[in-house]
Design an enzyme around this catalytic site. Structure first.
Site, PDB file in Angstrom:
ATOM      1  N   ARG A 211      63.345  -5.375  76.196  1.00  0.00           N
ATOM      2  CA  ARG A 211      62.017  -5.391  75.573  1.00  0.00           C
ATOM      3  C   ARG A 211      61.106  -6.337  76.351  1.00  0.00           C
ATOM      4  NH1 ARG A 211      61.915  -3.284  70.175  1.00  0.00           N
ATOM      5  NH2 ARG A 211      63.993  -2.561  69.583  1.00  0.00           N
ATOM      6  N   GLU A 213      58.556  -7.900  75.603  1.00  0.00           N
ATOM      7  CA  GLU A 213      57.680  -8.546  74.643  1.00  0.00           C
ATOM      8  C   GLU A 213      57.184  -9.886  75.171  1.00  0.00           C
ATOM      9  OE1 GLU A 213      59.693  -9.399  70.999  1.00  0.00           O
ATOM     10  OE2 GLU A 213      61.608  -9.689  71.986  1.00  0.00           O
ATOM     11  N   ARG A 219      64.242 -17.886  69.932  1.00  0.00           N
ATOM     12  CA  ARG A 219      65.034 -16.798  69.339  1.00  0.00           C
ATOM     13  C   ARG A 219      64.728 -15.427  69.942  1.00  0.00           C
ATOM     14  NH1 ARG A 219      62.680 -15.483  63.328  1.00  0.00           N
ATOM     15  NH2 ARG A 219      60.480 -15.443  63.828  1.00  0.00           N
ATOM     16  N   HIS A 220      63.952 -15.389  71.045  1.00  0.00           N
ATOM     17  CA  HIS A 220      63.617 -14.112  71.675  1.00  0.00           C
ATOM     18  C   HIS A 220      64.172 -14.032  73.091  1.00  0.00           C
ATOM     19  CE1 HIS A 220      60.505 -13.876  68.471  1.00  0.00           C
ATOM     20  NE2 HIS A 220      60.732 -12.585  68.602  1.00  0.00           N
ATOM     21  N   GLU A 357      65.693 -12.883  61.008  1.00  0.00           N
ATOM     22  CA  GLU A 357      66.147 -11.504  60.865  1.00  0.00           C
ATOM     23  C   GLU A 357      67.279 -11.216  61.844  1.00  0.00           C
ATOM     24  OE1 GLU A 357      64.566  -7.137  62.266  1.00  0.00           O
ATOM     25  OE2 GLU A 357      63.057  -8.567  61.575  1.00  0.00           O
ATOM     26  N   SER A 360      67.855  -4.526  61.621  1.00  0.00           N
ATOM     27  CA  SER A 360      66.842  -3.591  61.131  1.00  0.00           C
ATOM     28  C   SER A 360      67.498  -2.221  61.024  1.00  0.00           C
ATOM     29  CB  SER A 360      65.649  -3.538  62.081  1.00  0.00           C
ATOM     30  OG  SER A 360      64.657  -2.662  61.587  1.00  0.00           O
ATOM     31  N   ARG A 408      71.699 -13.128  68.206  1.00  0.00           N
ATOM     32  CA  ARG A 408      71.213 -13.761  66.973  1.00  0.00           C
ATOM     33  C   ARG A 408      72.353 -13.998  65.984  1.00  0.00           C
ATOM     34  NH1 ARG A 408      65.158 -12.071  65.040  1.00  0.00           N
ATOM     35  NH2 ARG A 408      64.086 -12.602  66.990  1.00  0.00           N
TER      36      ARG A 408
END
Length: 434
Positions: A211, A213, A219-220, A357, A360, A408
């Site tokens: 990703r 992002e 945490r990414h 989180e 998902s 995570r």
């Protein structure tokens, strides 16, 4: 050196050859000690200078820390030694000399910042605490694979180079593929859905996702490990049941098989596998509870995504793993099915640790016409996804599943301060090497 003895297996009365790294040298005058470290622990090598060959003593005490050596000698009982035994050497061979100037201290006596550790990951993993994280990570993956098989799921591997993104948007990494534009896959989502329409029906995958992002937080990551599950003839509640089973299996595997690693991290007394059912809150209940904490400057309203501060406030309030269910349809992906009796409400869910989180998921839209509508509503061209949508014309069963962030899971399980600590060689906006 196939016949070497691991340090943990050295017994008094034996003559052994051990091999590993020079962890430390202690010169006390007439007597000196070399501490040798291998993957099973450390052992003391004793040098009585007046009673040994001068060359042997000079070699043993002159070698630099972290050099690789092989030592042959007699094992003797010594209660004062770190492991209760020591070796009196007959020979010591320097297999690979280390530079005396080390970029970090593998003994851990001198701390190094995370960037230095990641730049020198090989040295960093010589520390017991760092090695313990990856021993635990390996057990997590072993345990979840076993749990998936107990659910009769088949392991699959899907493409990581794709013609279209799973979710579209700006989070795609474009690449040139023999003159064509292609992308690194954001998720195995579409492929695992195609598999539940095949003869496999229930599948899982553990593999990388990519990703692009903009987030650059503790945490990414831009390359992560996703633990994915999908099953035909499952609804969203059954998918949540499977998710809970897998997460508990990961904790139970670590609790049962990683006591030494937990001790290295000083977690042996506080580590516990979750017990009981994870609470399931609706999205509406979640925003009400967040608002009631008073932690946010502005009250959340229906349709808002949950900000990080809100997740933390709710996590502290709940105090354990939990699910958020029944999200608004408008903020879940096109492939998530809406409730039959309320098109404004999706079957999507998130599974949360109190700090963030982890998962998902949801029931998927299996009806062709509704699926194409979902593409159009989110501004995506259904024709670009024809390889995916056309299979829904040929008998696609109801199905549900989820994706779990592997790093995570390890990060929250061990209380790590930065997700990069759970990755051997992280990829983020600043780090492409090593």
């Amino acid at each position: 050196m196939d016949d070497r003895t691991y340090t943990a297996d050295a017994e008094p009365g034996e003559t052994v050859t051990v091999a590993g790294w020079v962890h430390e040298i202690r010169d006390l005058g007439g007597i000196a000690f070399l501490i040798l470290r291998d993957s099973t622990g450390k052992i003391q090598i004793k040098f009585e200078k007046d009673e040994m060959d001068d060359d042997l003593v000079e070699t043993g005490l002159g070698v630099h820390r972290e050099s690789v050596v092989a030592v042959t000698g007699d094992v003797e009982e010594e209660p004062r030694a770190p492991t209760g035994v020591e070796i009196t050497p007959d020979s010591l061979d320097v297999v690979a000399e280390a530079d005396p100037e080390l970029p970090l201290d593998p003994s851990g006596k001198v701390d190094a910042d995370l960037s230095t550790r990641l730049d020198n990951r090989t040295l960093d993993l010589r520390k017991d605490e760092t090695k313990a994280i990856f021993e635990i990570r390996a057990e997590v993956l072993r345990s979840v694979r076993e749990a998936f098989r107990n659910l009769d799921a088949t392991e699959i591997n899907t493409p990581k180079i794709v013609a279209t993104g799973t979710e579209g948007g700006t989070e795609l990494f474009p690449i040139t593929y023999f003159g064509q534009e292609a992308f690194m896959n954001q998720s195995p989502q579409l492929f695992k859905q195609l598999m539940v329409g095949s003869g496999l029906e229930r599948v899982f995958e553990i593999g990388p996702i990519f990703r692009a992002e903009e987030h650059n937080t503790p945490r990414h990551l831009n390359e992560a490990t996703s633990i994915d599950f999908e099953s035909a003839f499952y609804d969203h509640t059954e998918a949540m049941d499977a998710c809970e089973t897998i997460v508990k299996a990961a904790y139970e595997g670590v609790a049962e098989n990683c006591q030494d690693a937990l001790e290295a991290l000083d977690l042996q007394d506080e580590f516990e596998a979750p017990e009981g059912d994870f609470p399931r809150l609706t999205y509406e209940e979640a925003i009400e509870r967040i608002n009631a904490t008073g932690e946010l400057d502005e009250q959340l309203v229906w349709g808002d995504d949950l900000p990080t501060e809100g997740e933390h406030a709710l996590g502290q309030d709940v105090g354990e793993h939990y699910f958020i269910t029944d999200w608004p349809s408008e903020i879940k992906p096109f492939y998530i099915k809406d409730h039959d009796d309320d098109e404004q409400l999706s079957t999507g869910f998130d599974m949360m640790h109190p700090t963030m989180e982890l998962v998902s998921g949801g029931q998927r839209e299996h009806r062709y016409d509704h699926l194409v509508e979902g593409f159009e509503q989110q501004g995506l061209d259904p024709e670009q996804f024809d390889y995916y949508t056309k299979m829904f014309k040929y008998g696609m069963p109801p199905h549900a599943g989820w994706g779990l962030g592997g790093e995570r899971l390890v990060m929250t399980m061990l209380g790590l301060g930065n997700i990069r600590e759970a990755v051997l060689f992280p990829r983020d906006r600043q780090r492409l090497s090593p």
